[in-house]
Design a protein around this motif. Structure first.
Motif, PDB file in Angstrom:
ATOM      1  N   HIS A 146       0.817  -1.212   0.000  1.00  0.00           N
ATOM      2  CA  HIS A 146       0.000   0.000   0.000  1.00  0.00           C
ATOM      3  C   HIS A 146       0.851   1.262   0.000  1.00  0.00           C
ATOM      4  O   HIS A 146       0.469   2.283  -0.579  1.00  0.00           O
ATOM      5  CB  HIS A 146      -0.934   0.004   1.219  1.00  0.00           C
ATOM      6  N   ARG A 147       2.006   1.216   0.649  1.00  0.00           N
ATOM      7  CA  ARG A 147       2.853   2.402   0.734  1.00  0.00           C
ATOM      8  C   ARG A 147       3.513   2.756  -0.599  1.00  0.00           C
ATOM      9  O   ARG A 147       3.980   3.884  -0.777  1.00  0.00           O
ATOM     10  CB  ARG A 147       3.928   2.187   1.797  1.00  0.00           C
ATOM     11  N   VAL A 148       3.570   1.792  -1.482  1.00  0.00           N
ATOM     12  CA  VAL A 148       4.184   2.042  -2.806  1.00  0.00           C
ATOM     13  C   VAL A 148       3.148   1.780  -3.904  1.00  0.00           C
ATOM     14  O   VAL A 148       3.482   1.305  -4.989  1.00  0.00           O
ATOM     15  CB  VAL A 148       5.428   1.162  -3.014  1.00  0.00           C
ATOM     16  N   ALA A 149       1.895   2.112  -3.612  1.00  0.00           N
ATOM     17  CA  ALA A 149       0.817   1.787  -4.539  1.00  0.00           C
ATOM     18  C   ALA A 149       1.009   2.457  -5.897  1.00  0.00           C
ATOM     19  O   ALA A 149       0.867   1.820  -6.948  1.00  0.00           O
ATOM     20  CB  ALA A 149      -0.531   2.187  -3.932  1.00  0.00           C
ATOM     21  N   ARG A 150       1.341   3.740  -5.900  1.00  0.00           N
ATOM     22  CA  ARG A 150       1.493   4.450  -7.170  1.00  0.00           C
ATOM     23  C   ARG A 150       2.660   3.904  -7.994  1.00  0.00           C
ATOM     24  O   ARG A 150       2.483   3.594  -9.179  1.00  0.00           O
ATOM     25  CB  ARG A 150       1.673   5.943  -6.910  1.00  0.00           C
ATOM     26  N   PRO A 151       3.868   3.795  -7.434  1.00  0.00           N
ATOM     27  CA  PRO A 151       4.960   3.204  -8.238  1.00  0.00           C
ATOM     28  C   PRO A 151       4.634   1.790  -8.703  1.00  0.00           C
ATOM     29  O   PRO A 151       4.958   1.418  -9.847  1.00  0.00           O
ATOM     30  CB  PRO A 151       6.159   3.218  -7.278  1.00  0.00           C
ATOM     31  N   PHE A 152       3.999   1.005  -7.835  1.00  0.00           N
ATOM     32  CA  PHE A 152       3.625  -0.358  -8.210  1.00  0.00           C
ATOM     33  C   PHE A 152       2.644  -0.326  -9.384  1.00  0.00           C
ATOM     34  O   PHE A 152       2.804  -1.071 -10.364  1.00  0.00           O
ATOM     35  CB  PHE A 152       2.996  -1.066  -7.014  1.00  0.00           C
ATOM     36  N   GLY A 153       1.634   0.548  -9.289  1.00  0.00           N
ATOM     37  CA  GLY A 153       0.636   0.626 -10.359  1.00  0.00           C
ATOM     38  C   GLY A 153       1.238   1.085 -11.668  1.00  0.00           C
ATOM     39  O   GLY A 153       0.928   0.532 -12.737  1.00  0.00           O
ATOM     40  N   VAL A 154       2.086   2.109 -11.611  1.00  0.00           N
ATOM     41  CA  VAL A 154       2.729   2.594 -12.834  1.00  0.00           C
ATOM     42  C   VAL A 154       3.612   1.504 -13.437  1.00  0.00           C
ATOM     43  O   VAL A 154       3.631   1.297 -14.664  1.00  0.00           O
ATOM     44  CB  VAL A 154       3.551   3.858 -12.549  1.00  0.00           C
ATOM     45  N   GLY A 155       4.343   0.771 -12.577  1.00  0.00           N
ATOM     46  CA  GLY A 155       5.209  -0.295 -13.076  1.00  0.00           C
ATOM     47  C   GLY A 155       4.425  -1.385 -13.777  1.00  0.00           C
ATOM     48  O   GLY A 155       4.812  -1.843 -14.870  1.00  0.00           O
ATOM     49  N   VAL A 156       3.299  -1.808 -13.162  1.00  0.00           N
ATOM     50  CA  VAL A 156       2.469  -2.840 -13.795  1.00  0.00           C
ATOM     51  C   VAL A 156       1.888  -2.330 -15.104  1.00  0.00           C
ATOM     52  O   VAL A 156       1.882  -3.035 -16.124  1.00  0.00           O
ATOM     53  CB  VAL A 156       1.347  -3.280 -12.832  1.00  0.00           C
ATOM     54  N   ALA A 157       1.393  -1.081 -15.088  1.00  0.00           N
ATOM     55  CA  ALA A 157       0.802  -0.519 -16.302  1.00  0.00           C
ATOM     56  C   ALA A 157       1.832  -0.392 -17.423  1.00  0.00           C
ATOM     57  O   ALA A 157       1.516  -0.636 -18.596  1.00  0.00           O
ATOM     58  CB  ALA A 157       0.181   0.844 -15.986  1.00  0.00           C
ATOM     59  N   LEU A 158       3.056  -0.031 -17.084  1.00  0.00           N
ATOM     60  CA  LEU A 158       4.106   0.047 -18.109  1.00  0.00           C
ATOM     61  C   LEU A 158       4.455  -1.338 -18.635  1.00  0.00           C
ATOM     62  O   LEU A 158       4.739  -1.513 -19.831  1.00  0.00           O
ATOM     63  CB  LEU A 158       5.346   0.720 -17.529  1.00  0.00           C
ATOM     64  N   LEU A 159       4.452  -2.342 -17.750  1.00  0.00           N
ATOM     65  CA  LEU A 159       4.698  -3.717 -18.191  1.00  0.00           C
ATOM     66  C   LEU A 159       3.627  -4.161 -19.189  1.00  0.00           C
ATOM     67  O   LEU A 159       3.936  -4.780 -20.218  1.00  0.00           O
ATOM     68  CB  LEU A 159       4.720  -4.646 -16.974  1.00  0.00           C
ATOM     69  N   VAL A 160       2.369  -3.830 -18.890  1.00  0.00           N
ATOM     70  CA  VAL A 160       1.278  -4.172 -19.805  1.00  0.00           C
ATOM     71  C   VAL A 160       1.439  -3.420 -21.124  1.00  0.00           C
ATOM     72  O   VAL A 160       1.199  -3.973 -22.203  1.00  0.00           O
ATOM     73  CB  VAL A 160      -0.080  -3.850 -19.151  1.00  0.00           C
ATOM     74  N   LEU A 161       1.854  -2.152 -21.042  1.00  0.00           N
ATOM     75  CA  LEU A 161       2.077  -1.370 -22.261  1.00  0.00           C
ATOM     76  C   LEU A 161       3.158  -2.003 -23.135  1.00  0.00           C
ATOM     77  O   LEU A 161       2.984  -2.139 -24.361  1.00  0.00           O
ATOM     78  CB  LEU A 161       2.472   0.060 -21.889  1.00  0.00           C
ATOM     79  N   VAL A 162       4.254  -2.413 -22.522  1.00  0.00           N
ATOM     80  CA  VAL A 162       5.327  -3.064 -23.280  1.00  0.00           C
ATOM     81  C   VAL A 162       4.809  -4.366 -23.901  1.00  0.00           C
ATOM     82  O   VAL A 162       5.084  -4.665 -25.082  1.00  0.00           O
ATOM     83  CB  VAL A 162       6.546  -3.328 -22.379  1.00  0.00           C
ATOM     84  N   GLY A 163       4.052  -5.143 -23.121  1.00  0.00           N
ATOM     85  CA  GLY A 163       3.497  -6.376 -23.665  1.00  0.00           C
ATOM     86  C   GLY A 163       2.569  -6.128 -24.840  1.00  0.00           C
ATOM     87  O   GLY A 163       2.587  -6.880 -25.827  1.00  0.00           O
ATOM     88  N   ALA A 164       1.759  -5.062 -24.759  1.00  0.00           N
ATOM     89  CA  ALA A 164       0.841  -4.750 -25.856  1.00  0.00           C
ATOM     90  C   ALA A 164       1.613  -4.331 -27.107  1.00  0.00           C
ATOM     91  O   ALA A 164       1.227  -4.674 -28.236  1.00  0.00           O
ATOM     92  CB  ALA A 164      -0.117  -3.640 -25.428  1.00  0.00           C
ATOM     93  N   VAL A 165       2.700  -3.583 -26.926  1.00  0.00           N
ATOM     94  CA  VAL A 165       3.513  -3.179 -28.077  1.00  0.00           C
ATOM     95  C   VAL A 165       4.150  -4.400 -28.726  1.00  0.00           C
ATOM     96  O   VAL A 165       4.180  -4.533 -29.968  1.00  0.00           O
ATOM     97  CB  VAL A 165       4.582  -2.164 -27.648  1.00  0.00           C
TER      98      VAL A 165
END
Length: 526
Positions: A31-50
């Motif tokens: 919970h304390r790193v929710a934003r960095p964690f979320g951005v990291g997962v979203a970027l991973l999904v973005l790379v996978g989609a590309v």
């Protein structure tokens, strides 16, 4: 179907953010790193989609590719079937592009808004809902089974309801409830259509597959009534006049990131459904209803533009501009012209980027000033020049300035419409003029003139806001304005496929317009 791959790319892109959302919510240390964690997962999904996009064959963009299919409920004819054509791929890429930006844009907004609560858990809840929503957005744009599409169409309401109702403004519960009631009403009507389609369709263990239903003889009036059930649900989602009233309230009360995803991506599910379901499944009914829908689209275009001019709340203004722009998209879909339909598909992508930019850049301003009232700002260009310039670029893209994302799609929609209905095209052109008023007048009021004394110390955009939010959105608006060829290459074959099967052959064609449209597309690419 074509290009079935051994690696289930689409399922992976759906599962990763969904699992990440559950992990983030359940594991308290995260919970304390929710934003960095979320951005990291979203970027991973973005790379996978590309990476997935590199497996897509643009030469066959009009056909379903990257397909997956498993029997789900064979007794009802329901399958877990995924696949994307050029339009589906474009919408998936738009979704995964905007999610990390939306998370990064509101890095500390809930922390400032709610003191004395478990801020870390609240941040984690917001990010988890956004990741869950991302999974559903990818799934709904890839669904190739009507029943699966309906389930996802309704399931998306859950995270959006909580994103508005728990993380919005002072009237967030009212806005969230209104959004839910409108969406549930449209979904209930669609459910009647889904049931009727299952009864009237071919049946069997794959009876709800879109490929199985295309060309099925449903009967004249059955097809028309089922079409209306689907169209009403999509019109609410789009949103079109007169079922649009939930959107301004939701946009006004939701956080900027939520509004960016809601209007930039989720509302496109309505127009996507018109293209992916209404036109191929109900071709005769689509032609039958087209004149009335074109009238509603033109009313939406003019109504949204005119009402936007008189708005005092910045977020409501952006919402009403979107009502106008969705009218352009629906007009391009149902005018039954290949050029206009191509423009409508490109419009869906371009509008997703520009309206997300307006919501997020407007959110940066209102977070600094503490209000969404346009009249409360003056001379902000002198103290926040980067924010002022970014907002102006997004606004100019919205009013379709040449060289920015809105110009080519709007031009193609109007060009195709002129071929079929000059009256509708002329009426729509009036909104282009009004667009200059609803963008430039608010900009003048907020950013030019003498700076208010209480705003003189307002900080400009910081490094995270500039590089994680502004830079990618401005770059996307410029790329779509200067070099839209890759997106056009993806969506034009889809328009051609729909035009071959569903355009009224009695419609007069203008070869010169076809040549002009091709010149625009090729020239933009070069």
């Amino acid at each position: 179907m074509q290009n079935t791959t051994e690696l289930p790319w689409l399922s992976i892109l759906i599962v990763v953010p969904l699992v990440a959302a559950a992990v983030l919510w359940l594991v308290r240390p995260l919970h304390r790193v929710a934003r960095p964690f979320g951005v990291g997962v979203a970027l991973l999904v973005l790379v996978g989609a590309v990476v997935m996009a590199t497996q897509f064959d643009l030469a066959a963009a009009g056909q379903q590719q990257l397909t997956e299919q498993l029997s789900w409920i064979p007794q009802l004819g329901v399958s877990y079937a995924l696949g994307v054509n050029g339009l589906g791929l474009a919408m998936v890429l738009l979704s995964v592009f905007l999610v990390p930006i939306a998370i990064a844009a509101g890095w500390r907004e809930h922390e400032r808004a709610l003191e004395g609560v478990d801020v870390a858990r609240r941040q984690a809840g917001f990010v988890a809902l956004v990741l869950a929503l991302e999974a559903m957005m990818i799934a709904v744009f890839a669904a190739r089974d009507v029943f699966l599409f309906y389930v996802l169409f309704e399931a998306m309401l859950i995270p959006v309801y909580f994103l508005i109702g728990a993380y919005g403004g002072p009237r967030r519960r009212h806005a969230a409830t209104k959004f839910l009631l409108y969406s549930l009403a449209g979904g209930l009507i669609m459910l009647v259509g889904v049931i009727a389609l299952g009864i009237a369709g071919p049946g069997g263990p794959e009876g709800f597959l879109i490929d199985s239903l295309v060309g099925a003889d449903l009967g004249l009036w059955a097809e028309r009534w089922i079409f209306l059930a689907f169209f009403v649900a999509f019109a609410v989602k789009a949103p079109m006049w007169p079922v649009h009233t939930w959107l301004p309230d939701a946009a006004q009360q939701a956080s900027p990131g939520t509004s960016a995803l809601l209007v930039g991506v989720l509302d496109k599910v309505g127009t996507f459904g018109m293209l992916a379901l209404c036109l191929p499944l109900f071709p005769e009914a689509s032609r039958w209803a087209a004149p009335a829908i074109i009238v509603l689209a033109v009313v939406s275009i003019l109504y949204g533009a005119i009402v936007a001019v008189g708005q005092r709340d910045l977020m409501r203004l952006v919402a009403f501009t979107s009502v106008s722009h969705f009218g352009f998209i629906v007009l391009g879909i149902f005018v039954r012209d290949e050029v206009a339909m191509t423009g409508a598909m490109l419009y869906m992508v371009a509008h997703g980027v520009s309206t997300a930019a307006l919501f997020l850049f407007g959110g940066f301003l209102t977070q600094r000033g503490g209000t969404q009232d346009i009249a409360s700002y003056s001379g902000m260009r002198q103290v926040t020049p980067v924010l002022a310039g970014s907002f102006l670029i997004a606004g100019l893209a919205t009013l379709s300035l040449p060289g920015l994302s809105g110009f080519v799609p709007e031009y193609l929609v109007l060009l195709g419409t002129f071929r079929v209905s000059p009256v509708a095209a002329v009426a729509a052109v009036l909104a282009v003029v009004v667009a200059a008023l609803y963008i430039l007048l608010p900009y003048q009021r907020m950013f030019t003139g003498r700076t208010r004394e209480e705003l003189a110390a307002t900080p400009d955009l910081g490094g995270r806001e500039r590089w994680a939010v502004v830079a990618p959105l401005v770059a996307a608006m410029l790329v779509l304005g200067i070099y839209p060829a890759p997106v056009l290459d993806a969506v034009r074959p889809v328009a051609e496929e729909l035009a071959i099967e569903h355009v009224d052959t009695t419609t007069s064609a203008d070869p010169g317009a076809d040549e002009a449209a091709a010149t625009v597309a090729e020239g933009s690419g070069k």
